[in-house]
Design a protein around this motif. Structure first.
Motif, PDB file in Angstrom:
ATOM      1  N   VAL A   1      43.982  36.481  34.173  1.00 33.25           N
ATOM      2  CA  VAL A   1      44.298  37.673  34.956  1.00 33.25           C
ATOM      3  C   VAL A   1      43.505  38.865  34.451  1.00 33.25           C
ATOM      4  O   VAL A   1      42.899  39.624  35.223  1.00 33.25           O
ATOM      5  N   ARG A   2      43.458  39.034  33.139  1.00 33.79           N
ATOM      6  CA  ARG A   2      42.724  40.164  32.571  1.00 33.79           C
ATOM      7  C   ARG A   2      41.236  40.074  32.918  1.00 33.79           C
ATOM      8  O   ARG A   2      40.590  41.084  33.206  1.00 33.79           O
ATOM      9  N   ALA A   3      40.699  38.868  32.924  1.00 32.26           N
ATOM     10  CA  ALA A   3      39.282  38.685  33.242  1.00 32.26           C
ATOM     11  C   ALA A   3      38.994  39.091  34.687  1.00 32.26           C
ATOM     12  O   ALA A   3      37.973  39.732  34.978  1.00 32.26           O
ATOM     13  N   LYS A   4      39.880  38.723  35.606  1.00 35.16           N
ATOM     14  CA  LYS A   4      39.696  39.109  37.009  1.00 35.16           C
ATOM     15  C   LYS A   4      39.772  40.630  37.162  1.00 35.16           C
ATOM     16  O   LYS A   4      38.982  41.239  37.904  1.00 35.16           O
ATOM     17  N   LEU A   5      40.697  41.244  36.461  1.00 34.09           N
ATOM     18  CA  LEU A   5      40.841  42.694  36.568  1.00 34.09           C
ATOM     19  C   LEU A   5      39.698  43.429  35.883  1.00 34.09           C
ATOM     20  O   LEU A   5      39.291  44.511  36.326  1.00 34.09           O
TER      21      LEU A   5
END
Length: 436
Positions: A422-426
């Motif tokens: 999730v952090r990578a997508k954001l």
């Protein structure tokens, strides 16, 4: 709407600013015909464009009888509206008055193309103090004269299928997220699912993760307007929303592809038991669902009691009305906005559309005392927050909405959705935002 979102920050901010002088398409050079006509682009609020025409035409005819001004109406689908606004500013063939999604207010304001609602202009329609404060919070950048005035107000609530709850032995509708998950797990079997989402609808994704972000202490932008998509709170909010499918397994995997109100259709047909939506009673009825078949409660919050801060449960949803700054019929445009925000029209139109008036004196009318509308009124008054009023808001919807869409696609395909993913997508979404 998705296919045009990416153009907003650049195209709206530059194209509108450079070509605003071309607007005001209903006027002639001498101004004679301009005094008698207005062009109005209305947004699609009903179950079809034709329904909107049937609703609005009698009201516009009433305005003509009162003022002698003819209103040329065009109802524009949401998928086309923003692109039409951009095209109008370059072609010079634009309306005098138009509806905009309230989340666009700051982006369009930054262009300089819309009429600022200063004290004089507000005075022409009865004064700024007539409007509900939460609705005014989504009319432009704080500290500047608003770029639009509120027309229809909406908020998210949790709608539930009474029979599906009864069949699952659930006595009370959920008020916390833990209760939503627990109820969803009881229901999610034999082809039925707990809750529906619109996984490919970028705007809807933003609306849901914004409210969850507030519950996790995240705003997605810093106080000075910089993108802040990778904070622990923002990551937790997005993961919680996607986990309704990925971990809790109360959302059908096919919802990852939903973008055109399919979750409402599933709800009306008894395939899902809950849905978070804005005033959809008209939609339910259009699909054959009677009022007695569904119930409504405020959207869930951690404590079960909606409020401010971590108890925020909705963005301030709604439609604003704007005037192109260079209309050749400013007097007529102001008269039309005054008419549309009058108590009588606010009661008529909001009652028809299932929304609530952003005009204080109209909001108290008995037409809005129905329990389902009371949930919306209370949410707007006490527990809704405006989406970030920054020029880059529309690009925020595009890039973060896309990140959520891609995470739903991962969940539907059985790929793990983790805090790190999730952090990578954001992080990828944040890199696409303008640098400040």
């Amino acid at each position: 709407m998705r296919r045009i979102r990416a153009a907003v920050t650049g195209a709206v901010t530059l194209s509108l600013a450079l070509t605003a002088s071309a607007c005001g398409g209903s006027a002639d050079a001498g101004g004679g015909q301009a005094k008698k006509t207005l062009t109005y682009w209305a947004s699609n609020q009903g179950s079809s464009l034709e329904v909107d025409k049937e609703v609005l035409r009698p009201e516009l005819d009433r305005f003509e009888r009162e003022t002698g001004i003819t209103v040329r109406l065009e109802v524009v689908p949401w998928s086309d509206l923003l692109n039409r606004i951009l095209t109008a500013t370059t072609s010079g063939q634009g309306p005098d008055v138009l509806n905009i999604g309230n989340t666009w207010s700051a982006s369009l304001q930054a262009s300089g193309a819309l009429l600022p609602w200063d004290e004089k202009n507000f005075g022409a329609i009865g004064g700024k103090e007539r409007f509900v404060e939460s609705a005014l919070g989504s009319t432009g950048t704080p500290g500047q004269d608003p770029a639009a005035v509120p027309l229809y107000s909406m908020a998210y609530a949790l709608y539930y299928n009474k029979k599906m709850f009864q069949d699952a032995g659930i006595d009370e509708p959920p008020t916390t997220w833990d209760e939503v998950v627990a109820a969803g797990k009881k229901i999610s079997k034999d082809g039925k699912w707990g809750i529906g989402v619109e996984g490919s609808n970028l705007s809807n994704n933003i609306h849901q993760v914004f409210a969850l972000g507030k519950q996790h202490g995240a705003d997605f932008f810093t106080p000075d307007g910089k993108a802040d998509f990778t904070s622990d709170g923002a990551v937790a909010a997005v993961k919680q929303y996607v986990d309704l499918m990925a971990a809790d397994e109360i959302v059908a995997p096919g919802n990852a592809e939903y973008a055109q109100n399919q979750s409402l259709s599933d709800f009306a047909k008894g395939r899902t038991a809950m849905v978070l939506w804005q005033t959809p009673s008209q939609t339910f009825a259009a699909q054959g669902m009677t009022a007695g078949e569904w119930g409504v409660v405020p959207a869930p919050v951690p404590s079960g009691t909606p409020g401010q801060g971590a108890q925020t449960n909705s963005m301030v949803a709604g439609i604003n009305m704007a005037v192109f700054k260079n209309t050749k019929n400013l007097d007529g445009a102001l008269k039309f906005v005054k008419f549309m925000t009058s108590d009588a029209e606010q009661i008529t139109l909001n009652k028809t559309y299932g929304s609530v008036p952003p005009v204080k004196s109209a909001l108290t009318d008995s037409a809005f005392s129905d329990p389902s509308l009371k949930v919306i009124r209370d949410t707007l008054a006490a527990s809704a927050a405006a989406l970030p009023q920054v020029p880059e808001e529309s690009q925020f919807e595009t890039v973060v909405g896309t990140a959520v869409k891609e995470l739903f696609a991962d969940a539907a395909a059985g790929r793990p959705v983790t805090t790190d993913s999730v952090r990578a997508k954001l992080e990828k979404a944040q890199q696409q935002m303008p640098k400040k």
